[in-house]
Design an enzyme around this catalytic site. Structure first.
Site, PDB file in Angstrom:
ATOM      1  N   HIS A 157       0.811  -1.235   0.000  1.00  0.00           N
ATOM      2  CA  HIS A 157       0.000   0.000   0.000  1.00  0.00           C
ATOM      3  C   HIS A 157       0.834   1.270   0.000  1.00  0.00           C
ATOM      4  CE1 HIS A 157      -4.103  -1.694   0.690  1.00  0.00           C
ATOM      5  NE2 HIS A 157      -3.352  -2.751   0.943  1.00  0.00           N
ATOM      6  N   ASP A 365       3.897   9.457  -0.831  1.00  0.00           N
ATOM      7  CA  ASP A 365       2.712   8.702  -0.430  1.00  0.00           C
ATOM      8  C   ASP A 365       2.439   7.597  -1.441  1.00  0.00           C
ATOM      9  OD1 ASP A 365       0.463   8.101   1.066  1.00  0.00           O
ATOM     10  OD2 ASP A 365      -0.165  10.188   1.214  1.00  0.00           O
TER      11      ASP A 365
END
Ligand code: F6P
Length: 469
Positions: A157, A365
């Site tokens: 992720h 991110d």
């Protein structure tokens, strides 16, 4: 259809009050179970003096939850220590913040081995196993060593950094080898996929069979980008619902005719929160006419506060906030509103809809689902503008945003100004571009694409010996 077995560090059992967890992983994985029966295995989030070797089983709807407790030492070494103090910073390109300890690494491997032992007893021969997140990279190796020959996929992720960066972490060679025990590895972006494939090829005598497929010791692993998505229509609907929550009503009342700029992030150094506050200060200095006419609301739920780098970030944010509000505030106007509580999805959706600007400026991110949620929540006739870091995975898909480098405060400040002044025609055109992508690649696309690809993989070959604990 084969049964689905999901494994993740955090497991979100549906809340009896209907609230549940608002996290992206939780929402995404619940979607995976919509059309499939299955098992969801992971940490209970609890610490026990003598945890049972068998998971606690709970049935809810078509999903059976199997939860393991950890000892305080396990939690410290596996979760706070190796996963969040050593691995997380390196994965986010913050080598200087990474604190490696051999004890933590041993704890990380130990918990993965314990989880594998408990999980192996629950896996049936035809199950599709889907492991999530950086806490569990060695899980497939441990399962293989126990004879599990099922198709096993892994979704990462967070970012996968360049080989030179991951190579600085002791143990990274073991992790790279362990990842090749998966049949399919999904990452958020093409950049991450390229980094991971290059990492494996540089570290071992592996060969690249096709653009996505790496072969090491006769075992084939496919590494591909599967950008995680959101439930677009669910979010659109939530944003249209009338504002009943206190925070939403208070925000609307206190704004008056002021414009709202919003940021929503876990309190994490990868999110660039103090840097963003300073960019807002730069915006106020460069645009004196906007003083008293704009409010920036930053929602930043506290996270991992037992990890020293997070405690230090919390102090930095408070100091930066106090300094900026003290220097620029006026009676009746506080420039930055800052809250550390977590709010339910429908409240966030309502806040996104009234915000003229969504500020999503992480330093790095994996994807950043707030960027996608902000877009989905907008009024199609009068949408706000997304200001998005080029270092968020979402930037590969959301070209309609104002893309910025979060290291350049002047650039971020200029983007805020451009966003606030953008005419409606341009706002609508940019928003439509982004919504087309979000609708085409929504959460059901994500789960279906990954699981279809995993189901189509050849069954795994021989087991290797896992790293010693
Ligand atoms: O972004 C990675 C991730 O592990 C998510 O899957 C998760 O929702 C988030 O970080 C929260 O982290 P933690 O479980 O440490 O609170």
């Amino acid at each position: 259809m084969p049964r689905l077995v999901v494994v993740s560090n955090r497991v979100a059992i549906p809340d009896p009050t209907g609230k549940g967890s608002a996290g992206g992983l939780a929402v995404a994985l619940r979607e995976a179970f919509q059309a499939r029966d299955g098992l969801w295995f992971g940490w209970s989030g609890k610490v026990a003096a003598n945890p049972s070797a068998e998971p606690k089983m709970t049935d809810k709807g078509n999903v059976r939850y199997a939860l393991m407790d950890l000892t305080a030492t396990d939690r410290q070494e596996y979760y706070s220590g190796f996963a969040n103090r050593a691995l997380w910073p390196v994965m986010h390109y913050r080598i200087g913040l990474s604190e490696f300890s051999r004890a933590d690494y041993a704890g990380y491997l130990r918990v993965n081995r314990t989880f594998a032992g408990a999980l192996a007893r629950l896996i049936r021969p035809d199950d599709l196993v889907w492991v999530h997140d950086y806490h569990l990279i060695p899980l497939a190796s441990e399962l293989r060593a126990l004879g599990v020959a099922n198709r096993i996929g892994y979704f990462h992720h967070i970012p996968w950094p360049a080989p030179e960066v991951i190579g600085t972490l002791p143990g990274s060679q073991d992790l790279l080898r362990a990842i090749t025990d998966y049949d399919l590895v999904g990452v958020q972006t093409e950049r991450d996929a390229d980094n991971l494939r290059r990492g494996i090829l540089q570290e071992f005598e592996a060969t690249q069979r096709t653009a996505d497929v790496i072969v090491l010791d006769g075992r084939q692993t496919r590494v591909k980008g599967f950008p995680i998505a959101i439930d677009v229509s669910g979010f659109e609907q939530a944003a249209r619902r009338p504002a009943t929550h206190r925070l939403l009503q208070q925000t609307v009342a206190s704004l008056g005719s002021r414009s709202l700029i919003i940021g929503v992030d876990r309190l994490d150094y990868s999110k660039g929160i103090p840097e963003r506050m300073e960019a807002f200060e730069r915006f106020l200095i460069s645009n004196p006419g906007q003083r008293g006419r704009v409010t920036y609301l930053q929602i930043a739920p506290t996270s991992r506060s037992e990890v020293p780098e997070y405690a230090s970030l919390s102090r930095t944010v408070s100091e930066t906030l106090g300094r900026i509000n003290g220097a620029h505030g006026e009676p009746g106007w506080v420039p930055i509103h800052y809250v550390t509580s977590a709010y339910p999805r429908n409240v966030l959706a309502g806040l996104y809809r009234i915000a003229r600007v969504g500020l999503v400026t992480p330093m790095r991110d994996g994807m950043n689902l707030v960027a996608k949620e902000y877009v989905a929540a907008q009024d199609p006739e009068d949408p706000g503008v997304l200001v998005l870091s080029k270092f968020a995975g979402a930037a590969e898909q959301l070209g309609g945003a104002l893309i910025v480098n979060p290291n350049d405060k002047v650039e971020v400040a200029e983007a805020m100004s451009q966003a606030l002044h953008m005419d409606r025609v341009e706002r609508i055109a940019r928003w439509r571009r982004m919504m087309d992508v979000l609708r085409r690649y929504d959460i059901s696309w994500w789960t279906d694409a990954f699981l279809k690809e995993l189901a189509g993989q050849r069954r795994s070959g021989k087991a290797r010996s896992p790293a010693p604990v």
